[in-house]
Design a protein around this motif. Structure first.
Motif, PDB file in Angstrom:
ATOM      1  N   UNK A  24     103.163 -57.207  94.530  1.00  0.00           N
ATOM      2  CA  UNK A  24     104.022 -57.859  95.368  1.00  0.00           C
ATOM      3  C   UNK A  24     104.211 -59.477  94.991  1.00  0.00           C
ATOM      4  N   UNK A  25     103.392 -59.877  94.058  1.00  0.00           N
ATOM      5  CA  UNK A  25     103.116 -61.347  93.695  1.00  0.00           C
ATOM      6  C   UNK A  25     103.858 -61.429  92.367  1.00  0.00           C
ATOM      7  N   UNK A  26     105.085 -62.210  92.705  1.00  0.00           N
ATOM      8  CA  UNK A  26     105.987 -62.752  91.644  1.00  0.00           C
ATOM      9  C   UNK A  26     105.437 -63.348  90.148  1.00  0.00           C
ATOM     10  N   UNK A  27     104.457 -64.006  90.589  1.00  0.00           N
ATOM     11  CA  UNK A  27     103.930 -64.473  89.251  1.00  0.00           C
ATOM     12  C   UNK A  27     103.277 -63.491  88.514  1.00  0.00           C
ATOM     13  N   UNK A  28     102.251 -62.372  89.154  1.00  0.00           N
ATOM     14  CA  UNK A  28     101.797 -61.413  88.648  1.00  0.00           C
ATOM     15  C   UNK A  28     102.862 -60.477  87.930  1.00  0.00           C
ATOM     16  N   UNK A  30     105.916 -61.547  86.707  1.00  0.00           N
ATOM     17  CA  UNK A  30     106.339 -62.228  85.675  1.00  0.00           C
ATOM     18  C   UNK A  30     105.189 -62.224  84.503  1.00  0.00           C
ATOM     19  N   UNK A  31     104.002 -62.288  84.777  1.00  0.00           N
ATOM     20  CA  UNK A  31     102.954 -62.379  83.631  1.00  0.00           C
ATOM     21  C   UNK A  31     102.959 -60.762  83.245  1.00  0.00           C
ATOM     22  N   UNK A  34     105.803 -59.943  80.894  1.00  0.00           N
ATOM     23  CA  UNK A  34     105.695 -60.677  79.565  1.00  0.00           C
ATOM     24  C   UNK A  34     104.639 -60.240  78.687  1.00  0.00           C
ATOM     25  N   UNK A  35     103.549 -59.975  79.252  1.00  0.00           N
ATOM     26  CA  UNK A  35     102.511 -59.143  78.451  1.00  0.00           C
ATOM     27  C   UNK A  35     102.974 -57.967  77.803  1.00  0.00           C
ATOM     28  N   UNK A 119      93.079 -61.443  86.538  1.00  0.00           N
ATOM     29  CA  UNK A 119      94.553 -61.125  85.711  1.00  0.00           C
ATOM     30  C   UNK A 119      94.174 -60.159  84.580  1.00  0.00           C
ATOM     31  N   UNK A 120      95.174 -59.350  84.266  1.00  0.00           N
ATOM     32  CA  UNK A 120      95.210 -58.605  82.757  1.00  0.00           C
ATOM     33  C   UNK A 120      95.184 -59.470  81.893  1.00  0.00           C
TER      34      UNK A 120
END
Lengths: 142, 150
Positions: A24-28, A30-31, A34-35, A119-120
């Motif tokens: 639910x976190x847009x930052x996560x 996105x991350x 990209x990963x 974070x991963x």
């Protein structure tokens, strides 16, 4: 930690893997998106557990699901249980900010294959993809 | 040693952010995701972080204005905030978040208030430093591969 060669060599074997990111976190989102792209993957990204379950009910399956724990509407524990009850054989990897052993254990018991604290990192994703490719090789050989 | 003065300045700014404890290893992970196809990735992530976390900061502020404190709610907000802050490698902000959660767990309202004031200072300081860093980065142009601070 060295990334370089590992990422480029694994991107060839990864390109046929289907991946779903549930957070639910847009930052996560996105991350993680990209990963995974860095490893040659093209993930689908959804915002909560219900969207993941709905996709499965529509007949979409994934090799790998990255599942957040705390989400509105349907959280990661509920979604993982629901997916397993429906017969999902995807590798489901829990990703949570709550790092206490008991909380991770509870999430694992819902049906995860692995659980990592956010974070991963590249190393974690590399490990997950190697496990996925190993499992894929085992299925082919059996 | 970097000869281009702007790039040299950028290197020094970057080193200072790590040496002074503002950033941790996770920031390097973000830099490793930045490439020619995604040349402003780190700045985009940081921008998203500050945009998104502003709502959480406001929620916490409003919750701290209501007495008696709802420590469960405060902890839940801070848990989310801490997660986002960890994702960009905001080391000092993350440390204050952890402390705040400990105050929540022990029901220490005064501790929460004090800690939150410090957290907001660190949050604002990091923002200014990163804005300055990205401004120089844009002027300097693309750097070499990210390297880990010693």
């Amino acid at each position: 930690m060295v990334l370089g060669n590992d990422a480029s060599s694994s991107s060839l074997s990864n390109k046929n893997l289907s991946v779903l990111v549930v957070d639910d976190d847009p930052l996560i989102r996105m991350l993680h998106d990209n990963y995974l792209k860095h490893f040659g993957l093209k993930p689908l990204v959804v915002e909560n557990g219900k969207e993941a379950v709905d996709l499965f009910q529509l007949g979409t399956s994934f090799d790998l699901i990255l599942m957040d724990k705390e989400m509105p509407i349907m959280n990661g524990v509920e979604a993982t249980k629901a997916l397993r009850d429906m017969g999902a054989t995807s590798m489901i990897v829990g990703v949570t900010s709550r790092g206490s052993p008991s909380e991770m254990q509870a999430f694992m018991e819902a049906g995860l294959d692995f659980c990592f604290e956010k974070p991963l990192t590249f190393d974690m994703i590399d490990f997950i993809l190697k496990e996925l490719n190993v499992n894929d090789d085992d299925d082919t050989n059996n | 040693m970097e000869r281009n003065p702007l790039r040299r300045q950028l290197q020094l700014m970057r080193k200072s952010l790590f040496d002074q404890g503002y950033l941790d290893e996770q920031f390097v992970q973000l830099e490793e995701l930045q490439d020619d196809t995604n040349p402003n990735f780190v700045e985009e992530v940081v921008t998203l972080y500050y945009r998104d976390s502003a709502r959480l900061v406001l929620n916490i502020e409003q919750a701290l204005e209501r007495k008696p404190y709802n420590f469960h709610k405060l902890d839940a907000y801070m848990h989310q905030f801490k997660g986002s802050s960890s994702s960009i490698g905001a080391k000092k902000v993350k440390a204050e978040s952890t402390l705040f959660r400990e105050y929540c767990k022990s029901g220490n309202g005064e501790g929460c208030m004090r800690c939150f004031q410090q957290l907001k200072k660190e949050y604002a300081t990091l923002r200014k430093k990163l804005e300055a860093y990205f401004q120089v980065a844009r002027q300097a142009g693309p750097m070499e591969t990210a390297c880990r601070p010693k």
